[in-house]
Design a protein around this motif. Structure first.
Motif, PDB file in Angstrom:
ATOM      1  N   ARG A  11      21.811 -21.292   5.292  1.00  0.00           N
ATOM      2  CA  ARG A  11      22.426 -22.603   5.523  1.00  0.00           C
ATOM      3  C   ARG A  11      23.734 -22.735   4.747  1.00  0.00           C
ATOM      4  O   ARG A  11      24.716 -23.252   5.261  1.00  0.00           O
ATOM      5  N   ALA A  12      23.755 -22.253   3.506  1.00  0.00           N
ATOM      6  CA  ALA A  12      24.972 -22.320   2.693  1.00  0.00           C
ATOM      7  C   ALA A  12      26.076 -21.473   3.330  1.00  0.00           C
ATOM      8  O   ALA A  12      27.247 -21.877   3.357  1.00  0.00           O
ATOM      9  N   GLU A  35      27.433 -23.375   6.294  1.00  0.00           N
ATOM     10  CA  GLU A  35      28.310 -24.460   5.837  1.00  0.00           C
ATOM     11  C   GLU A  35      29.676 -23.922   5.420  1.00  0.00           C
ATOM     12  O   GLU A  35      30.707 -24.502   5.738  1.00  0.00           O
ATOM     13  N   SER A  48      16.935 -19.885   5.772  1.00  0.00           N
ATOM     14  CA  SER A  48      16.864 -19.947   4.310  1.00  0.00           C
ATOM     15  C   SER A  48      18.016 -20.793   3.772  1.00  0.00           C
ATOM     16  O   SER A  48      18.981 -21.085   4.470  1.00  0.00           O
ATOM     17  N   ALA A  49      17.914 -21.154   2.500  1.00  0.00           N
ATOM     18  CA  ALA A  49      18.963 -21.942   1.866  1.00  0.00           C
ATOM     19  C   ALA A  49      20.264 -21.153   1.825  1.00  0.00           C
ATOM     20  O   ALA A  49      21.344 -21.711   2.028  1.00  0.00           O
ATOM     21  N   ALA A  50      20.153 -19.844   1.590  1.00  0.00           N
ATOM     22  CA  ALA A  50      21.352 -19.005   1.543  1.00  0.00           C
ATOM     23  C   ALA A  50      22.018 -18.959   2.912  1.00  0.00           C
ATOM     24  O   ALA A  50      23.250 -19.014   3.019  1.00  0.00           O
ATOM     25  N   GLU A  60      12.822 -20.453  10.421  1.00  0.00           N
ATOM     26  CA  GLU A  60      13.073 -21.202   9.187  1.00  0.00           C
ATOM     27  C   GLU A  60      14.294 -20.635   8.494  1.00  0.00           C
ATOM     28  O   GLU A  60      14.204 -19.638   7.785  1.00  0.00           O
TER      29      GLU A  60
END
Length: 143
Positions: free
Chosen positions: A104-105, A108, A100-102, A98
């Motif tokens: 994924r950021a 990107e 994390s949002a960090a 999974e």
């Protein structure tokens, strides 16, 4: 076409072709005989077909060279990407189940940086294929 000695020929044309001949001669304000004479001379002239064949040959040669160059550049691009991907896979740990949002950021942002770097590189006048050609020439000069 000279008006000197001439030999008379008699031949028959289909009605449609005869009308086209008459219309053409009328528009150009010349005799039908002169149109027929010019058409036969053009048809029997080897120069016209040889010039056309030479022009096609030059164009085909140019297109062939362009395709060979394109093929080379595609091959270089594919090999460069494969080399990059192998290196990236060797240096990058597998992702967790999974992300994390960090994470994924961060991914990107790294991708945006990659795209910007690629755009800057493509705007330069020299590219990887040019570098490879230069290295090949150096090797030939030394060999």
């Amino acid at each position: 076409m000279s008006k000197g000695n001439r030999i008379k020929h008699t031949f028959r044309l289909p009605p449609d072709l005869s009308r086209q001949l008459a219309d053409y001669a009328g528009r150009k304000r010349v005799s039908q005989a002169s149109v027929v004479e010019a058409a036969i001379a053009s048809f029997l002239s080897p120069d016209g077909s040889e010039r056309t064949e030479a022009a096609f040959s030059r164009r085909l040669d140019r297109i062939t060279r362009q395709l060979q160059k394109l093929d080379y550049h595609v091959e270089v691009g594919n090999e460069a990407f494969a080399l990059y991907l192998r290196t990236w896979l060797a240096a990058t740990p597998p992702p967790s189940s999974e992300p994390s949002a960090a994470l994924r950021a961060g991914v990107e942002k790294r991708f945006e940086n990659f795209v910007e770097a690629l755009a800057r590189h493509m705007e330069r006048e020299t590219h990887l294929a040019d570098d490879l050609t230069r290295v090949d020439k150096l090797g030939e000069d030394q060999g």
